[in-house]
Design a protein around this motif. Sequence first.
Motif, short mmCIF file in Angstrom:
data_model
loop_
_atom_site.label_atom_id
_atom_site.label_comp_id
_atom_site.label_asym_id
_atom_site.label_seq_id
_atom_site.Cartn_x
_atom_site.Cartn_y
_atom_site.Cartn_z
N GLN A 96 -33.86 22.96 42.78
CA GLN A 96 -34.36 22.02 43.78
C GLN A 96 -35.88 21.98 43.79
O GLN A 96 -36.49 20.92 43.94
CB GLN A 96 -33.83 22.41 45.16
N ALA A 97 -36.50 23.15 43.64
CA ALA A 97 -37.97 23.21 43.63
C ALA A 97 -38.54 22.43 42.45
O ALA A 97 -39.54 21.71 42.58
CB ALA A 97 -38.43 24.66 43.58
N TYR A 98 -37.89 22.54 41.29
CA TYR A 98 -38.35 21.82 40.10
C TYR A 98 -38.18 20.32 40.26
O TYR A 98 -39.05 19.53 39.89
CB TYR A 98 -37.60 22.32 38.86
N MET A 99 -37.04 19.90 40.84
CA MET A 99 -36.79 18.48 41.05
C MET A 99 -37.86 17.86 41.95
O MET A 99 -38.33 16.74 41.70
CB MET A 99 -35.40 18.28 41.67
N LYS A 100 -38.25 18.58 43.00
CA LYS A 100 -39.25 18.06 43.94
C LYS A 100 -40.64 18.04 43.33
O LYS A 100 -41.41 17.10 43.52
CB LYS A 100 -39.25 18.91 45.22
N ALA A 101 -40.98 19.10 42.60
CA ALA A 101 -42.34 19.21 42.05
C ALA A 101 -42.55 18.27 40.86
O ALA A 101 -43.62 17.66 40.72
CB ALA A 101 -42.61 20.65 41.64
#
Length: 264
Positions: free
Chosen positions: A94-99
């Motif tokens: 999720q962190a990678y998708m947002k960043a």
Amino acid sequence: MTDKQKAAYEDYMLGMSYADIAAKHDISVNTFKSWKRRNGWQRGAPPKKKVHSKSKGAPKQIPEAVKELEANSELTEKQKLFCLFYLQDFNATQAYMKAYKSGWKTANVNGSGLLAKTSVKKQLAELKERQKTDLYVTAEDIAREYAKQAFASLGDVIDYKVHTELVTDNDGNVLLDMNDNPIEKHVSDIYLKPSDQIDWSLVQEVHRGKDGLVVKLFDNQKAKAELMKYLKDNKADGDDVTINLIRSDRRNKDGNQRESGQPD
């Protein structure tokens, strides 16, 4: 403006004379002139509105984690964003998708890879440590509070005294027994202990009702259930888990708190 002032303003904007406006609304010409001057009425222009200047508030404080990330020259801007998003729910995908604004498939592969990157791992470890320091609370702290609630009783909060009173009738006359002796009754007075002797973290509610003092402690059955869950989750290799429970009502002669179970 009042309704009469609004109506006078509309007539003024339509071109009526001062005298006609005054006569129509049963006011003097000077009164209308006062309204016009005070409200800034001008034909061909809308009435002036009071402008309230917005006071500038204090600048938003930048979180320490953001300051620390900004100072890190080893990470790219997107890697810094990844760190911030990861700290929210510790989900690398999720962190990678947002960043990186990527899809789930790409993020599922690259997120774990970025998490293993030495510079990112080092930065996250430092930020996690800062979070622990800033929060000043651990799972054991919460368990300790549950333990206090689980074994609390009303005796920790309230006290009582018993006194005797004469029994009287509705007219206030003292009733006598068969031997002409006054009849007495025992009455219990319930009251709170001195404030400095009460651990207020145990008290959920206290007020005076129609029948006297009402004290409500936190649900000790719920606290016991949460405590058992904590002990079960932290039990390892069959060993019992203990919690150092400090009770506020157990103090030594120097006024220092002692752990429960310590000899008096």
